[in-house]
Scaffold this active site. Structure first.
Site, PDB file in Angstrom:
ATOM      1  N   TRP A  98      16.012  32.652   5.056  1.00 17.93           N
ATOM      2  CA  TRP A  98      17.139  32.275   5.909  1.00 17.93           C
ATOM      3  C   TRP A  98      17.198  30.762   6.082  1.00 17.93           C
ATOM      4  O   TRP A  98      16.177  30.103   6.285  1.00 17.93           O
ATOM      5  CB  TRP A  98      16.968  32.947   7.257  1.00 17.93           C
ATOM      6  CG  TRP A  98      18.015  32.691   8.311  1.00 17.93           C
ATOM      7  CD1 TRP A  98      19.094  33.469   8.594  1.00 17.93           C
ATOM      8  CD2 TRP A  98      18.037  31.611   9.262  1.00 17.93           C
ATOM      9  NE1 TRP A  98      19.798  32.947   9.656  1.00 17.93           N
ATOM     10  CE2 TRP A  98      19.173  31.798  10.080  1.00 17.93           C
ATOM     11  CE3 TRP A  98      17.226  30.508   9.485  1.00 17.93           C
ATOM     12  CZ2 TRP A  98      19.501  30.922  11.112  1.00 17.93           C
ATOM     13  CZ3 TRP A  98      17.559  29.623  10.511  1.00 17.93           C
ATOM     14  CH2 TRP A  98      18.682  29.836  11.316  1.00 17.93           C
ATOM     15  N   ASP A 137      23.345  30.842   7.100  1.00 15.17           N
ATOM     16  CA  ASP A 137      23.916  31.204   8.395  1.00 15.17           C
ATOM     17  C   ASP A 137      24.628  30.009   9.032  1.00 15.17           C
ATOM     18  O   ASP A 137      24.408  28.851   8.652  1.00 15.17           O
ATOM     19  CB  ASP A 137      22.811  31.712   9.319  1.00 15.17           C
ATOM     20  CG  ASP A 137      23.319  32.738  10.333  1.00 15.17           C
ATOM     21  OD1 ASP A 137      24.544  32.824  10.542  1.00 15.17           O
ATOM     22  OD2 ASP A 137      22.488  33.453  10.918  1.00 15.17           O
ATOM     23  N   SER A 152      27.964  33.824   9.269  1.00 14.97           N
ATOM     24  CA  SER A 152      28.284  32.918  10.373  1.00 14.97           C
ATOM     25  C   SER A 152      28.267  33.743  11.644  1.00 14.97           C
ATOM     26  O   SER A 152      29.302  34.260  12.077  1.00 14.97           O
ATOM     27  CB  SER A 152      29.641  32.249  10.170  1.00 14.97           C
ATOM     28  OG  SER A 152      29.948  31.423  11.286  1.00 14.97           O
ATOM     29  N   ASP A 162      27.179  40.717  13.088  1.00 14.98           N
ATOM     30  CA  ASP A 162      25.898  40.812  13.796  1.00 14.98           C
ATOM     31  C   ASP A 162      25.768  42.140  14.522  1.00 14.98           C
ATOM     32  O   ASP A 162      24.677  42.504  14.969  1.00 14.98           O
ATOM     33  CB  ASP A 162      25.766  39.671  14.808  1.00 14.98           C
ATOM     34  CG  ASP A 162      25.263  38.379  14.173  1.00 14.98           C
ATOM     35  OD1 ASP A 162      24.850  38.413  12.996  1.00 14.98           O
ATOM     36  OD2 ASP A 162      25.286  37.340  14.851  1.00 14.98           O
TER      37      ASP A 162
END
Length: 733
Positions: A415, A482, A531, A552
């Site tokens: 990540w 991200d 995002s 999410d």
């Protein structure tokens, strides 16, 4: 020799873009006005029957120096309009000149037809493998006084019901100009009682289908957040009131852009409809110096006469085939486990190893290390911008752990949040000027993090060098990119005052430049966009990342509406979807493991939980899910998707995917709430070969394709909430 895709009637100045599925017609009308004639189902030819009627309209002015009151730019159907032309509808462009005026008068200058499709410099765009698969019409409009020209680009593909449109502004004069608004596309419709479909939402609640009647006035669907956003996806459809999934007219428009966007609809005083699409003019002002040009993002537009499913399939095909470039776009996506909801920031190498071991045991193919592996980060208050390994968590270095994962036969993913900076970071201490902020003002935190100024090359170079070092030294197979906040404090400190209106767009161009550099230097890494979930889920990012974290929100039942809306535009191979714990950590819902797995199989399957804490029964369920998904993922990721039942209008959601040869079918039906006195419901399939016989691989029962489509089958009755049933059919003859 393939047939021409664009024909021109030189005498009447009529341009006809056409393939076997669609036609688009435009012409030059009085006063050099470029007018819209038709967009829809293919016609063989055009004989002039749509010449716009002449009628004297009160308070709609006429052409300069003309006594003809029956022709007005305020009412005619246009292809591109400018402020100052006595067209009182929303203009496609507003340009400020040195004397402070913003009045243009655009007239037709010339056209050219080029084979294939021009490249859009520094922007993601649809592309061609060879010049024969598309043709591009470029029509140039000019304002004779300022010498400002607009090239309107129309590309039609031979084998897709798709037209790509964009605009190139060229300042061929001697004075500097300021673009205050510049749309990629304008199109006008007459005598169409459309409804609009948009995809609004919120963080963890993205892309809900909103359908509404279009009344007189101006309707705006936009993002001001610096990204395409969770709040309003850059897509709009215009549909007839009776259009459904499989019948009726649907006109779809998808903007290939990841920043501030604006879709404007205006129903005027005579019941005509105008649509403008492009970069949002909120805080936008681009200085176009003499000799400079400005290229807008492009819009993919399609027409379907068989409802929303056909529209969606057109978008799925063009985004997969001609937007995505990654070598992974046709490869089945690996089943992964992500440690985020398992450990959050609280982990060490030794704590992660049992999760890796369990993943191997269950047949999972990749371990992804999420936030917290870098700098001195143990919460979300520090270290963004410090892309070096946290020695406390990995005392032997990250490579030691990566090798361990690879030795277990798993791929390794990592990540990053490349666009952000923490005040508590070595990067900020060394380069406080890298943070985007307005002079003499305190910047605003979000999640206690701040924004890097990606519009500046030196900032991008620093981040690239840091990330590239990690990727080269650690044999990374996958990167999750991200972005956990939106833009604020808009200012680029190396630009003069008269260029500060360019900062939003320059940020997006910087994002694209950094993304492009990484994917070109590391073509063997699978990049996934994110995002805060689906806050930048758009066709622009698909150019760099062939899959994107859909939301999410990992609750399977809420994911039904999120994934249903996402599928309106984006292919299922682009959607990542994970199984998480129950009760769900975001909403507390208790959902059966089977349902969580089958909903996640709609896209690219993964697990977002601690595998070591699963019961023996749950571990066996994971093993079965993984094995089943490996059998069907070629179909579920790359077959033709059909939506069968909407969770927005019923107690069920149902979808199916058919292999391109119609020999294999995966169907999933999810029931939301149980009832004491249940209704019987049936599921009917679509898109099958009616002449084929299909076997249910679980029951071995055989059905005709025509039976499955016309008769369907009864859904099982279960006295429990949130149940699902997946069917797998294979053609046997």
């Amino acid at each position: 020799m393939n047939a021409k895709l664009i024909t021109v009637d030189e005498k009447k100045k009529v341009f006809h873009l056409h393939n076997k599925q669609i036609s688009y017609l435009l012409s030059v009308d009085d006063g050099g006005t470029l007018s819209h004639l038709y967009f829809g189902k293919r016609v063989r030819g055009y004989h002039g029957e749509l010449k716009y009627p002449r009628l004297d309209r009160g308070f709609s002015g006429n052409l300069p120096n003309s006594k003809d009151r029956t022709f007005s730019r305020d009412t005619i159907l246009r292809e591109y309009s400018a402020a100052g032309e006595m067209d009182y509808r929303m203009p496609a462009t507003i340009v400020q000149q040195e004397n402070g005026s913003n009045g243009l008068f655009l007239t037709y200058k010339s056209y050219q037809i080029v084979a294939g499709k021009p490249t859009l410099k520094n922007l993601p765009h649809a592309w061609v493998k060879d010049d024969d698969e598309a043709a591009t019409l470029i029509i140039t409009l000019e304002d004779k006084l300022t010498k400002l020209e607009f090239d309107l680009l129309y590309t039609i593909y031979r084998d897709y019901p798709i037209i790509a449109r964009s605009t190139l502004a060229k300042n061929t004069g001697k004075e500097d100009l300021y673009l205050e608004k510049i749309a990629s596309l304008e199109i006008d419709f007459a005598d169409k009682d459309f409804e609009s479909i948009t995809l609004p939402g919120a963080h963890a609640n993205e892309r809900h289908i909103q359908r509404e009647k279009i009344n007189q006035g101006i309707h705006t669907y936009a993002s001001h957040r610096g990204t395409s956003s969770h709040q309003m996806n850059p897509f709009l459809a215009l549909v007839d009131p009776d259009t459904n999934e499989n019948s009726g007219d649907a006109y779809g428009f998808s903007l290939v852009y990841s920043g501030n966007h604006k879709f404007e609809l205006e129903r005027d005083q005579i019941n005509q409809l105008r649509l403008n699409i492009g970069i949002n003019d909120y805080n936008f002002k681009w200085k176009l110096e003499a000799g400079d040009s400005f290229q807008t993002p492009e819009v993919l537009m399609t027409y379907s006469d068989h409802g929303l499913n056909q529209m969606s399939q057109a978008f799925h095909a063009i985004i997969h085939d001609r937007i995505m470039r990654s070598k992974f776009k046709d490869q089945v996506r690996p089943i992964l486990v992500n440690n985020w909801e398992a450990t959050y920031f609280d982990f060490t190498e030794e704590k992660l190893k049992p999760i890796v071991d369990k993943a191997k045991e269950l047949g999972i193919e990749m371990f992804v290390l999420d936030d917290g592996w870098f700098g001195h980060r143990n919460d979300d208050n520090s270290s963004l911008g410090d892309w070096y390994v946290n020695k406390e968590k990995f005392p032997d270095g990250l490579r030691h752990f990566v090798d361990y994962v690879h030795d277990q036969g798993l791929k390794f993913g990592l990540w990053f949040e490349p666009e952000m900076i923490s005040i508590d970071s070595d990067l900020y201490r060394a380069h406080p000027d890298y943070l985007m902020k307005v002079p003499n003002r305190q910047p605003s935190p979000s999640r206690n993090q701040y924004l890097l100024d990606l519009g500046r090359k030196e900032v991008r170079d620093n981040i690239f060098d840091q990330i590239a070092k990690v990727l080269k030294e650690n044999k990374i197979d996958y990167v999750k990119w991200d972005m956990n906040r939106h833009l604020s404090d808009i200012y680029q400190n190396n630009l003069p005052a008269d260029k500060q209106g360019e900062v939003y767009h320059r940020y997006v161009l910087g994002l694209y430049a950094l993304s492009n550099r990484l994917v070109e230097v590391f073509p063997d890494i699978l990049f996934e966009g994110c995002s805060g979930g689906g806050g930048r889920f758009d066709a622009g990012m698909a150019y760099y990342t062939p899959q994107i974290w859909t939301s999410d929100n990992t609750d399977a039942i809420e994911r039904l509406t999120i994934q249903y809306g996402t599928s309106l535009v984006y292919p299922q191979s682009m959607m990542t979807s994970h199984v998480s714990v129950s009760p769900n950590e975001q909403n507390g819902r208790i959902t059966p493991f089977n349902t969580r797995g089958e909903v996640a199989m709609w896209g690219d399957l993964g697990y977002e939980l601690d595998l070591t804490k699963l019961s023996p029964k749950e571990q066996e369920d994971v093993k079965k899910q993984v094995a089943e998904y490996k059998k069907i993922r070629q179909v579920t990721q790359y077959g033709q998707l059909y939506r069968l039942k909407s969770p927005l209008t019923s107690n069920q959601a149902a979808w199916m995917v058919v292999s391109n040869d119609q020999k294999e079918v995966i169907v999933t039906v999810v029931k939301v709430m149980s009832k004491a006195q249940p209704y019987f419901t049936k599921t009917k399939l679509v898109g099958l070969d009616p002449e084929k016989e299909y076997e249910d691989t679980a029951t071995k029962e055989v059905y005709g394709g025509d039976e499955l489509m016309n008769l369907g089958f009864y859904d099982p009755v279960e006295h429990a909430d949130f149940t699902s049933k997946m069917y797998h059919f294979k053609a046997i003859k």
